[in-house]
Scaffold this active site. Sequence first.
Site, PDB file in Angstrom:
ATOM      1  N   ASN A  15      61.017  55.658  -1.674  1.00  7.48           N
ATOM      2  CA  ASN A  15      59.573  55.744  -1.827  1.00  7.48           C
ATOM      3  C   ASN A  15      59.018  54.326  -1.681  1.00  7.48           C
ATOM      4  O   ASN A  15      59.144  53.517  -2.592  1.00  7.48           O
ATOM      5  CB  ASN A  15      59.250  56.328  -3.210  1.00  7.48           C
ATOM      6  N   LYS A  17      56.042  53.419  -1.608  1.00  8.29           N
ATOM      7  CA  LYS A  17      54.770  53.249  -2.344  1.00  8.29           C
ATOM      8  C   LYS A  17      53.757  52.517  -1.456  1.00  8.29           C
ATOM      9  O   LYS A  17      53.793  52.668  -0.234  1.00  8.29           O
ATOM     10  CB  LYS A  17      55.026  52.548  -3.677  1.00  8.29           C
ATOM     11  N   HIS A 103      54.065  62.244  -8.396  1.00 10.98           N
ATOM     12  CA  HIS A 103      54.659  60.994  -8.893  1.00 10.98           C
ATOM     13  C   HIS A 103      53.841  60.513 -10.087  1.00 10.98           C
ATOM     14  O   HIS A 103      52.628  60.680 -10.133  1.00 10.98           O
ATOM     15  CB  HIS A 103      54.661  59.949  -7.778  1.00 10.98           C
ATOM     16  N   GLU A 105      52.816  57.733 -10.841  1.00  9.74           N
ATOM     17  CA  GLU A 105      51.724  56.817 -10.493  1.00  9.74           C
ATOM     18  C   GLU A 105      50.496  57.592 -10.037  1.00  9.74           C
ATOM     19  O   GLU A 105      49.363  57.163 -10.257  1.00  9.74           O
ATOM     20  CB  GLU A 105      52.212  55.819  -9.432  1.00  9.74           C
ATOM     21  N   GLU A 176      61.957  61.104 -13.215  1.00 11.20           N
ATOM     22  CA  GLU A 176      61.658  59.676 -13.234  1.00 11.20           C
ATOM     23  C   GLU A 176      60.998  59.321 -14.569  1.00 11.20           C
ATOM     24  O   GLU A 176      59.783  59.510 -14.728  1.00 11.20           O
ATOM     25  CB  GLU A 176      60.691  59.315 -12.096  1.00 11.20           C
ATOM     26  N   GLY A 182      60.226  50.611 -12.049  1.00 11.93           N
ATOM     27  CA  GLY A 182      59.844  49.235 -11.755  1.00 11.93           C
ATOM     28  C   GLY A 182      60.068  48.262 -12.901  1.00 11.93           C
ATOM     29  O   GLY A 182      59.570  47.144 -12.872  1.00 11.93           O
ATOM     30  N   SER A 221      64.313  52.349 -11.361  1.00 11.90           N
ATOM     31  CA  SER A 221      65.162  51.146 -11.351  1.00 11.90           C
ATOM     32  C   SER A 221      66.574  51.407 -10.823  1.00 11.90           C
ATOM     33  O   SER A 221      67.535  50.797 -11.298  1.00 11.90           O
ATOM     34  CB  SER A 221      65.197  50.501 -12.738  1.00 11.90           C
TER      35      SER A 221
END
Length: 259
Positions: A15, A17, A103, A105, A176, A182, A221
């Site tokens: 991904n 992003k 996701h 985010e 996730e 991250g 990660s």
Amino acid sequence: MGGQNGQRRPLIAGNWKMNGLRADGLALAEALAAWAKGRQAWGAEMLVCPPATLLGAVGRVLEGCQVSIGGQDCHAAAQGAHTGDISAAMLADCGADWVILGHSERRQDHGESDGLVRAKAVAALGAGLKAIVCIGETEAERDSGRTLAVLSRQLSGSVPVGEDGLSGDSLVVAYEPVWAIGTGRTPSREQILEAHSHIRGELTGLVGDVAGAVRLLYGGSVKPENAAEILALEDVDGALVGGASLKADGFCAIYDAAV
Ligand code: 13P
């Protein structure tokens, strides 16, 4: 992988992003294409999800390689007055076979609810795309002992149960944990095992036997250094990789850890 997951072919998905201008995306795609062209055996599937602006160009570079491309989101509607949005059919028209949905985010930045993610998944399946539905708890949810309840709620609300096109091939669920994305922090083996086994059980309740064929990805990660250990865990059928998918050598090393 340990081979414990039977018929499920591992999926290593990148991904990207909101990263990369054209030159970066093309360089990354070219490096992946060079690697892929030299490879004989494909025990796992590889997928990259670039920003929508690069989908066509990256797809052209990867044409003929065993590397699929996907979008990072789509709209729930087939078309219409939705400025700035992209439909599932538009992604497919660009060469995408996949789309990431829900996701964290997008759930955070755009207020996406489980119901909206489900509607997007229905649209994706309708356009012939395979959907990677993302779920995962926040740190506060884990700290207060709500992880499994959150995963159950997100699954039952986001998975397009009973819809046309839903199969063990077209649905992937990515676990996730928000706090692992991250941050360089990863859950313990026991935490990943617990979450994945719970997800498989809940999916069985939702879609019956199909659940046994649905691939469950871990994301958060993942790096070349920890990939082998994570990918060997039972019910982990691949990885959804963010930062480490932006470097071809690292992403390919993660792929190698899956086969
Ligand atoms: P990182 O691999 O950068 O933690 O991101 C994970 C992720 O969000 C993939 O969708």
